[in-house]
Design a protein around this motif. Structure first.
Motif, short mmCIF file in Angstrom:
data_model
loop_
_atom_site.label_atom_id
_atom_site.label_comp_id
_atom_site.label_asym_id
_atom_site.label_seq_id
_atom_site.Cartn_x
_atom_site.Cartn_y
_atom_site.Cartn_z
N VAL A 149 1.14 -2.31 13.29
CA VAL A 149 0.45 -2.52 12.02
C VAL A 149 0.78 -1.38 11.07
CG1 VAL A 149 -1.82 -2.73 10.92
CG2 VAL A 149 -1.41 -3.76 13.17
N LYS A 150 1.00 -1.73 9.82
CA LYS A 150 1.33 -0.72 8.82
C LYS A 150 0.20 0.28 8.61
CE LYS A 150 4.66 -3.00 5.77
NZ LYS A 150 4.95 -3.33 4.36
N ARG A 151 0.57 1.49 8.33
CA ARG A 151 -0.41 2.52 7.99
C ARG A 151 -0.92 2.27 6.57
NH1 ARG A 151 1.16 8.93 7.30
NH2 ARG A 151 -0.91 9.71 6.79
N ILE A 152 -2.22 2.37 6.38
CA ILE A 152 -2.85 2.17 5.06
C ILE A 152 -3.20 3.54 4.49
CG2 ILE A 152 -4.70 1.07 3.77
CD1 ILE A 152 -2.91 -0.93 5.11
N ARG A 153 -2.78 3.79 3.23
CA ARG A 153 -3.07 5.08 2.59
C ARG A 153 -3.60 4.84 1.18
NH1 ARG A 153 2.04 9.00 3.72
NH2 ARG A 153 0.50 10.61 3.23
N TYR A 154 -4.35 5.83 0.67
CA TYR A 154 -4.93 5.74 -0.67
C TYR A 154 -4.54 7.01 -1.44
CZ TYR A 154 -7.65 2.06 1.53
OH TYR A 154 -8.01 0.92 2.22
N PHE A 155 -3.69 6.85 -2.46
CA PHE A 155 -3.24 7.97 -3.29
C PHE A 155 -3.98 7.90 -4.63
CE2 PHE A 155 1.31 8.88 -1.53
CZ PHE A 155 0.78 9.10 -0.27
N ASN A 156 -4.61 8.99 -5.00
CA ASN A 156 -5.33 9.06 -6.28
C ASN A 156 -4.66 10.14 -7.13
OD1 ASN A 156 -7.77 7.30 -5.46
ND2 ASN A 156 -7.61 8.81 -3.81
N TYR A 157 -3.92 9.70 -8.13
CA TYR A 157 -3.13 10.61 -8.96
C TYR A 157 -3.89 11.01 -10.22
CZ TYR A 157 1.22 9.93 -6.35
OH TYR A 157 2.20 9.93 -5.40
N PHE A 158 -3.71 12.28 -10.62
CA PHE A 158 -4.34 12.81 -11.81
C PHE A 158 -3.28 13.08 -12.87
CE2 PHE A 158 -7.00 14.09 -8.20
CZ PHE A 158 -8.17 13.42 -8.55
N VAL A 159 -3.44 12.46 -14.02
CA VAL A 159 -2.48 12.56 -15.11
C VAL A 159 -3.03 13.53 -16.14
CG1 VAL A 159 -1.12 11.30 -16.81
CG2 VAL A 159 -1.78 10.18 -14.66
N ALA A 160 -2.49 14.74 -16.13
CA ALA A 160 -2.94 15.79 -17.06
C ALA A 160 -1.83 16.07 -18.06
CB ALA A 160 -3.27 17.06 -16.28
N LYS A 163 -0.63 -1.57 -5.89
CA LYS A 163 -0.38 -1.65 -4.45
C LYS A 163 1.11 -1.44 -4.24
CE LYS A 163 -0.89 -4.80 -0.50
NZ LYS A 163 -1.33 -6.15 -0.07
N HIS A 164 1.47 -0.46 -3.44
CA HIS A 164 2.88 -0.09 -3.24
C HIS A 164 3.24 -0.29 -1.77
CE1 HIS A 164 6.61 1.70 -4.53
NE2 HIS A 164 6.58 2.56 -3.52
N LEU A 165 4.23 -1.14 -1.51
CA LEU A 165 4.60 -1.50 -0.14
C LEU A 165 5.84 -0.74 0.31
CD1 LEU A 165 4.08 -5.37 -0.35
CD2 LEU A 165 2.50 -3.67 0.54
N LEU A 166 5.73 -0.07 1.43
CA LEU A 166 6.86 0.56 2.09
C LEU A 166 7.03 -0.12 3.46
CD1 LEU A 166 6.08 4.32 1.31
CD2 LEU A 166 7.60 2.77 0.07
N THR A 167 8.11 0.20 4.14
CA THR A 167 8.37 -0.48 5.41
C THR A 167 7.25 -0.28 6.41
OG1 THR A 167 10.74 -0.12 5.06
CG2 THR A 167 10.04 -0.73 7.28
N HIS A 168 6.77 0.94 6.54
CA HIS A 168 5.76 1.25 7.55
C HIS A 168 4.42 1.63 6.96
CE1 HIS A 168 8.95 1.04 10.48
NE2 HIS A 168 9.64 1.96 9.85
N GLN A 169 4.29 1.53 5.65
CA GLN A 169 3.05 1.96 5.02
C GLN A 169 2.71 1.02 3.85
OE1 GLN A 169 2.85 6.13 3.96
NE2 GLN A 169 4.28 6.71 5.59
N THR A 170 1.42 0.85 3.63
CA THR A 170 0.92 0.22 2.41
C THR A 170 0.08 1.27 1.69
OG1 THR A 170 0.86 -1.99 3.39
CG2 THR A 170 -0.51 -1.61 1.43
N ILE A 171 0.45 1.54 0.44
CA ILE A 171 -0.23 2.60 -0.30
C ILE A 171 -0.93 1.99 -1.51
CG2 ILE A 171 0.04 4.80 -1.51
CD1 ILE A 171 2.60 5.24 0.06
N TYR A 172 -2.22 2.22 -1.59
CA TYR A 172 -3.00 1.81 -2.75
C TYR A 172 -3.06 3.02 -3.68
CZ TYR A 172 -4.19 -2.25 0.01
OH TYR A 172 -4.11 -3.40 0.75
N VAL A 173 -2.57 2.84 -4.89
CA VAL A 173 -2.39 3.95 -5.82
C VAL A 173 -3.28 3.76 -7.03
CG1 VAL A 173 -0.71 5.28 -7.14
CG2 VAL A 173 0.02 4.10 -5.07
N ASP A 174 -4.05 4.80 -7.36
CA ASP A 174 -4.88 4.80 -8.56
C ASP A 174 -4.51 6.00 -9.42
OD1 ASP A 174 -7.16 2.63 -8.41
OD2 ASP A 174 -6.84 3.39 -6.38
N PHE A 175 -4.46 5.77 -10.73
CA PHE A 175 -4.12 6.83 -11.68
C PHE A 175 -5.34 7.12 -12.56
CE2 PHE A 175 -0.13 4.78 -10.62
CZ PHE A 175 0.75 5.84 -10.46
N PHE A 176 -5.61 8.42 -12.75
CA PHE A 176 -6.75 8.85 -13.56
C PHE A 176 -6.26 9.80 -14.65
CE2 PHE A 176 -8.33 7.87 -9.39
CZ PHE A 176 -9.51 7.17 -9.61
#
Length: 351
Positions: A223-234, A294-307
């Motif tokens: 099963v793919k690894r699930i990750r949550y990236f929260n980016y800050f735009v300054a 939602k960003h899909l990689l071979t072994h990971q699914t990354i949910y990305v939010d920008f602030f």
């Protein structure tokens, strides 16, 4: 007519006119093969042209910087391939006087070149009798010969490898290898293959036994690894705060933004998330959510939010490898695709 002859005859009529098929130069073939690994031809073709134009020889490639290679590679994914190519180019320059090898036994020793790539380069450039085994070839062989051994197991790779090597005997390797790969890509496709007008239809086990949608067999992956990236735009006037990723994770040495990675979506632990953001950007910081992807990689699914940030200060002791650069300079740096896409969105909407 034999299996091999049917494949070659089909290829003569149906092959695509691709630039790397008009050369015996192992360097050019290497460029195409590595770029097209896990990449569709339609997507990879512009990258091939860009690299070939920027680096017409392996010496030109070897003299490039990692930043230049990654920037040109941007959007292809699997960025370790680009890094390995640079390492290989330097190897060829240092060990082989800039003459790219065409022999399998030498090619297999170069970084980033495995069995398939070494077989492809050696057979296409010097007609060495090495059978290629990529996804297309696995599929054609599994279906035609009715092989149910999983293709991603040790036994499967050995069984298919032996069969492929037997089939190439008596054939012109450069022609036959390209023919069977093209046949798998265009005729014996993963989904909705063109069985009714297939020249191999009568002898195909999968077609005769209604196994086309069953073969080839693959062992299910983890099963793919699930990750949550929260980016800050300054931003400050024409500058933006960026972060360089380190080794040991995806996108190493590429540039994104300061971020907090969470174990669940940010809004499920908002109070904790906000407290962590305040440690980096000050107690009075205000966050405005800009975009979710939602960003899909071979072994990971990354949910990305920008602030977007307002009323903030940067506590550089709390966030590593960050610096201010101009928007123009940031455009010149290699970025993960999700960041490059965000920048297009950001500038288009003048946020």
């Amino acid at each position: 007519m034999s299996f091999q002859h049917e494949i070659v005859n089909w290829y003569a009529i149906n092959k695509r006119n691709l630039p790397w098929r008009n050369t015996k130069d192992p360097y050019v073939i290497w460029l195409s093969e590595v770029i097209l690994q896990q990449t569709r031809v339609e997507q990879g073709l512009p990258y091939f042209h860009a690299f070939h134009e920027a680096y017409p020889t392996v010496e030109d490639f070897a003299n490039a910087s990692e930043t230049e290679i990654l920037k040109l590679w941007q959007g292809l994914g699997y960025y370790s391939r680009g890094r390995n190519m640079l390492f290989t180019a330097k190897q060829v320059l240092e060990l082989y006087n800039g003459i790219f090898p065409s022999n399998y036994s030498v090619l297999i020793l170069l970084k980033g070149i495995g069995d398939y790539t070494a077989a492809a380069i050696s057979s296409f450039s010097s007609d060495e009798k090495k059978a290629v085994l990529d996804g297309n070839v696995f599929r054609v062989l599994a279906r035609y010969f009715g092989i149910s051994t999983p293709i991603n197991t040790t036994n499967g790779k050995k069984e298919f490898g032996n069969l492929a090597q037997q089939l190439i005997e008596g054939q012109l390797p450069s022609l036959y290898n390209q023919a069977i790969m093209e046949f798998g890509a265009l005729q014996c496709k993963p989904k909705s293959p063109s069985c009714p007008n297939c020249p191999l239809q009568s002898g195909c086990v999968a077609n005769n036994r209604e196994l086309v949608n069953v073969l080839p067999v693959k062992v299910k992956k983890l099963v793919k690894r699930i990750r949550y990236f929260n980016y800050f735009v300054a931003t400050q006037q024409d500058n933006i705060l960026i972060h360089q990723r380190t080794e040991g994770d995806i996108w190493q040495q590429m540039f994104d933004f300061p971020l907090i990675e969470t174990t669940t979506p940010y809004d499920e632990l908002w109070s904790t998330f906000l407290d962590e953001a305040k440690l980096i950007f000050g107690e009075k910081v205000k966050l405005t959510h800009l975009l979710h992807k939602k960003h899909l990689l071979t072994h990971q699914t990354i949910y990305v939010d920008f602030f977007a940030l307002d009323n903030y200060i940067v506590n550089f002791s709390k966030v590593a490898a960050v610096k201010w650069v101009s928007f123009h300079d940031f455009e010149q740096l290699p970025q993960p695709k999700v960041i490059a896409n965000f920048m297009d969105f950001y500038q288009t909407n003048q946020l």
